[in-house]
Design a protein around this motif. Structure first.
Motif, mmCIF file in Angstrom:
data_model
loop_
_atom_site.group_PDB
_atom_site.id
_atom_site.type_symbol
_atom_site.label_atom_id
_atom_site.label_comp_id
_atom_site.label_asym_id
_atom_site.label_seq_id
_atom_site.Cartn_x
_atom_site.Cartn_y
_atom_site.Cartn_z
ATOM 1 N N TYR A 211 -9.030 25.493 -19.141
ATOM 2 C CA TYR A 211 -8.980 25.898 -17.733
ATOM 3 C C TYR A 211 -10.366 25.828 -17.094
ATOM 4 O O TYR A 211 -10.568 25.176 -16.052
ATOM 5 C CB TYR A 211 -8.435 27.320 -17.649
ATOM 6 C CG TYR A 211 -8.269 27.874 -16.252
ATOM 7 C CD1 TYR A 211 -7.155 27.544 -15.483
ATOM 8 C CD2 TYR A 211 -9.205 28.745 -15.709
ATOM 9 C CE1 TYR A 211 -6.986 28.068 -14.199
ATOM 10 C CE2 TYR A 211 -9.047 29.272 -14.441
ATOM 11 C CZ TYR A 211 -7.937 28.930 -13.687
ATOM 12 O OH TYR A 211 -7.776 29.452 -12.421
ATOM 13 N N LEU A 212 -11.339 26.464 -17.733
ATOM 14 C CA LEU A 212 -12.671 26.526 -17.135
ATOM 15 C C LEU A 212 -13.358 25.169 -17.125
ATOM 16 O O LEU A 212 -14.073 24.832 -16.169
ATOM 17 C CB LEU A 212 -13.521 27.549 -17.879
ATOM 18 C CG LEU A 212 -13.059 29.006 -17.758
ATOM 19 C CD1 LEU A 212 -13.994 29.927 -18.539
ATOM 20 C CD2 LEU A 212 -12.973 29.444 -16.299
ATOM 21 N N ASN A 213 -13.142 24.373 -18.162
ATOM 22 C CA ASN A 213 -13.820 23.076 -18.230
ATOM 23 C C ASN A 213 -13.399 22.165 -17.084
ATOM 24 O O ASN A 213 -14.234 21.456 -16.507
ATOM 25 C CB ASN A 213 -13.541 22.401 -19.570
ATOM 26 C CG ASN A 213 -14.538 21.304 -19.881
ATOM 27 O OD1 ASN A 213 -15.710 21.570 -20.118
ATOM 28 N ND2 ASN A 213 -14.074 20.057 -19.860
ATOM 29 N N GLY B 194 -4.356 35.878 -14.503
ATOM 30 C CA GLY B 194 -5.021 35.221 -13.387
ATOM 31 C C GLY B 194 -5.125 33.711 -13.477
ATOM 32 O O GLY B 194 -5.739 33.079 -12.613
ATOM 33 N N PHE B 195 -4.518 33.103 -14.491
ATOM 34 C CA PHE B 195 -4.546 31.647 -14.600
ATOM 35 C C PHE B 195 -3.622 31.036 -13.536
ATOM 36 O O PHE B 195 -2.475 31.454 -13.391
ATOM 37 C CB PHE B 195 -4.091 31.192 -15.980
ATOM 38 C CG PHE B 195 -5.077 31.464 -17.086
ATOM 39 C CD1 PHE B 195 -6.012 30.505 -17.440
ATOM 40 C CD2 PHE B 195 -5.069 32.673 -17.755
ATOM 41 C CE1 PHE B 195 -6.919 30.750 -18.458
ATOM 42 C CE2 PHE B 195 -5.975 32.933 -18.772
ATOM 43 C CZ PHE B 195 -6.902 31.972 -19.126
ATOM 44 N N SER C 279 -17.624 43.640 -18.071
ATOM 45 C CA SER C 279 -16.688 43.972 -19.147
ATOM 46 C C SER C 279 -15.447 44.703 -18.656
ATOM 47 O O SER C 279 -14.400 44.650 -19.284
ATOM 48 C CB SER C 279 -17.386 44.815 -20.216
ATOM 49 O OG SER C 279 -17.878 46.022 -19.656
ATOM 50 N N GLY C 280 -15.536 45.365 -17.513
ATOM 51 C CA GLY C 280 -14.363 46.053 -16.974
ATOM 52 C C GLY C 280 -13.814 45.401 -15.720
ATOM 53 O O GLY C 280 -12.964 45.992 -15.034
ATOM 54 N N ALA C 281 -14.272 44.180 -15.427
ATOM 55 C CA ALA C 281 -13.837 43.492 -14.207
ATOM 56 C C ALA C 281 -12.388 43.043 -14.314
ATOM 57 O O ALA C 281 -11.823 42.932 -15.403
ATOM 58 C CB ALA C 281 -14.738 42.294 -13.942
ATOM 59 N N LYS C 282 -11.784 42.775 -13.182
ATOM 60 C CA LYS C 282 -10.412 42.271 -13.163
ATOM 61 C C LYS C 282 -10.380 40.841 -13.720
ATOM 62 O O LYS C 282 -11.379 40.108 -13.631
ATOM 63 C CB LYS C 282 -9.869 42.292 -11.737
ATOM 64 C CG LYS C 282 -9.704 43.688 -11.157
ATOM 65 C CD LYS C 282 -9.155 43.627 -9.743
ATOM 66 C CE LYS C 282 -8.976 45.030 -9.176
ATOM 67 N NZ LYS C 282 -8.453 45.006 -7.782
ATOM 68 N N LEU D 112 -13.238 37.736 -13.645
ATOM 69 C CA LEU D 112 -13.816 37.133 -14.849
ATOM 70 C C LEU D 112 -13.615 35.618 -14.868
ATOM 71 O O LEU D 112 -14.522 34.866 -15.235
ATOM 72 C CB LEU D 112 -13.183 37.764 -16.091
ATOM 73 C CG LEU D 112 -13.671 39.166 -16.450
ATOM 74 C CD1 LEU D 112 -12.698 39.828 -17.420
ATOM 75 C CD2 LEU D 112 -15.068 39.110 -17.037
ATOM 76 N N LEU D 113 -12.426 35.175 -14.461
ATOM 77 C CA LEU D 113 -12.169 33.734 -14.424
ATOM 78 C C LEU D 113 -13.049 33.052 -13.384
ATOM 79 O O LEU D 113 -13.544 31.937 -13.612
ATOM 80 C CB LEU D 113 -10.693 33.468 -14.137
ATOM 81 C CG LEU D 113 -9.708 33.840 -15.246
ATOM 82 C CD1 LEU D 113 -8.275 33.561 -14.799
ATOM 83 C CD2 LEU D 113 -10.004 33.081 -16.538
ATOM 84 N N GLU D 114 -13.260 33.702 -12.253
ATOM 85 C CA GLU D 114 -14.119 33.126 -11.223
ATOM 86 C C GLU D 114 -15.557 33.031 -11.719
ATOM 87 O O GLU D 114 -16.235 32.015 -11.503
ATOM 88 C CB GLU D 114 -14.054 33.954 -9.942
ATOM 89 C CG GLU D 114 -14.839 33.384 -8.777
ATOM 90 C CD GLU D 114 -14.388 31.976 -8.392
ATOM 91 O OE1 GLU D 114 -15.258 31.182 -7.954
ATOM 92 O OE2 GLU D 114 -13.193 31.659 -8.519
ATOM 93 N N TRP D 115 -16.008 34.086 -12.411
ATOM 94 C CA TRP D 115 -17.356 34.025 -12.995
ATOM 95 C C TRP D 115 -17.425 32.872 -13.991
ATOM 96 O O TRP D 115 -18.416 32.121 -14.021
ATOM 97 C CB TRP D 115 -17.689 35.352 -13.702
ATOM 98 C CG TRP D 115 -19.076 35.347 -14.286
ATOM 99 C CD1 TRP D 115 -20.226 35.761 -13.691
ATOM 100 C CD2 TRP D 115 -19.449 34.859 -15.595
ATOM 101 N NE1 TRP D 115 -21.307 35.565 -14.534
ATOM 102 C CE2 TRP D 115 -20.855 35.016 -15.708
ATOM 103 C CE3 TRP D 115 -18.749 34.314 -16.660
ATOM 104 C CZ2 TRP D 115 -21.560 34.644 -16.855
ATOM 105 C CZ3 TRP D 115 -19.446 33.936 -17.804
ATOM 106 C CH2 TRP D 115 -20.839 34.101 -17.896
ATOM 107 N N GLY D 116 -16.381 32.735 -14.785
ATOM 108 C CA GLY D 116 -16.348 31.656 -15.770
ATOM 109 C C GLY D 116 -16.442 30.291 -15.131
ATOM 110 O O GLY D 116 -17.158 29.403 -15.628
#
Length: 295
Positions: free
Chosen positions: A26-28, A64-65, A265-268, A272-276
């Motif tokens: 997904y992230l790649n 969230g995918f 570590s406690g984010a939604k 986290l996916l957006e950060w990724g």
């Protein structure tokens, strides 16, 4: 446009090992503003768990995918696979095989995945009566560069032998289905676990025989337990609890070497996916075939 995919087999619920493959693929591709597809590799009904496909999709959605287009089910695409087999047969590259696993074992020829097929039925001219269909291989090296694991080389005849593309029970074999689907769906990059690295030369061989494009490959380290066993339903890997979604995504990011900051570590899951996506760096993935997790 870049296009990747996640292609789980619905033999059980999503666990950490399969989440790593989903996240990496997904992230790649999302980091390249590409599309991400989901395909169910439901080719082996005896091994599949009722409701597992829907459960996998529910978990991905809850974490969230977001996938592009409709989910594709391999069990509904047999016409495409049979067309490819007819093409190979017309080129004189297939034959029927009546050998059992015991027959192959008795031959005792070593291969990279245990005993390799000795070619017993290649010239037997069996009719299609209770037989599998095998593909003729050769010993010309299949060489490719994996984007993480580096250069790979395999001689199919010596390392694998002629391999099955249609099973005796009528179910389609993985190798032919994945090649046909990756082409049909326009997949440009295959990011998956390193347990499938040794299958890749067979897929490249099929692509060449069928005049199909070869995507880029990146094989991620698989998560293993303390005994070195790949996390799976068979080894008792626990299903992902969506209530722990932030924790497992954070752990999967760390597993892939992405070093998410502690304050996340406690984010939604969506955060986290957006950060990724914003910070994805494939060069930071450990170039290993396996990494212990939860040991």
């Amino acid at each position: 446009m870049r296009r990747g995919r996640f292609a789980p087999s619905p033999t059980g619920p999503l666990h950490f090992g399969s989440l790593v493959a989903a996240l990496g693929s997904y992230l790649n591709v999302r980091a390249q503003q590409g599309q991400w597809l989901v395909r169910m590799e439901d080719l082996d009904p005896p091994r599949e768990e009722p409701g597992a496909a829907d459960q996998i999709l529910r978990v991905l959605d809850a974490l969230g995918f977001e996938w592009d287009g409709d989910v594709v089910y391999q069990s509904q695409r047999y016409d495409l696979y049979h067309d490819a087999i007819r093409d190979l047969t017309a080129k004189g590259l297939t034959y029927y095989c009546t050998c059992s696993r015991q027959d192959i074992s008795r031959a005792g020829l070593p291969g990279i995945e245990g005993n390799r097929y000795p070619g017993t039925c290649r010239t037997a001219a069996h009719r299609n009566l209770d037989a599998s269909t095998r593909l003729v291989t050769d010993d010309i090296p299949i060489i490719f560069t994996d984007l993480l694991q580096g250069q790979q080389s395999q001689r199919l005849q010596s390392d694998v032998g002629d391999f099955v593309i249609l099973r005796r029970d009528g179910f389609m074999a993985y190798q032919i289905a994945v090649v046909v689907d990756d082409t049909d769906q326009g997949i440009t990059e295959v990011v998956r676990g390193s347990d499938l690295l040794d299958s890749t030369p067979r897929q490249i061989y099929l692509q060449r025989l069928l005049d199909l494009a070869t995507p880029h490959y990146l094989h991620l380290p698989v998560a293993v337990d303390g005994q070195g066993n790949k996390l799976s339903k068979q080894t008792g890997a626990p299903a992902i609890d969506i209530r722990n979604g932030p924790k497992v995504i954070f752990e999967a990011l760390a597993f892939l070497g992405q070093c998410p900051p502690a304050e996340l570590s406690g984010a939604k899951p969506a955060e986290l996916l957006e950060w990724g996506k914003q910070h994805w760096n494939a060069a930071m993935i450990p170039p290993l075939k396996s990494i212990p997790f939860g040991a």
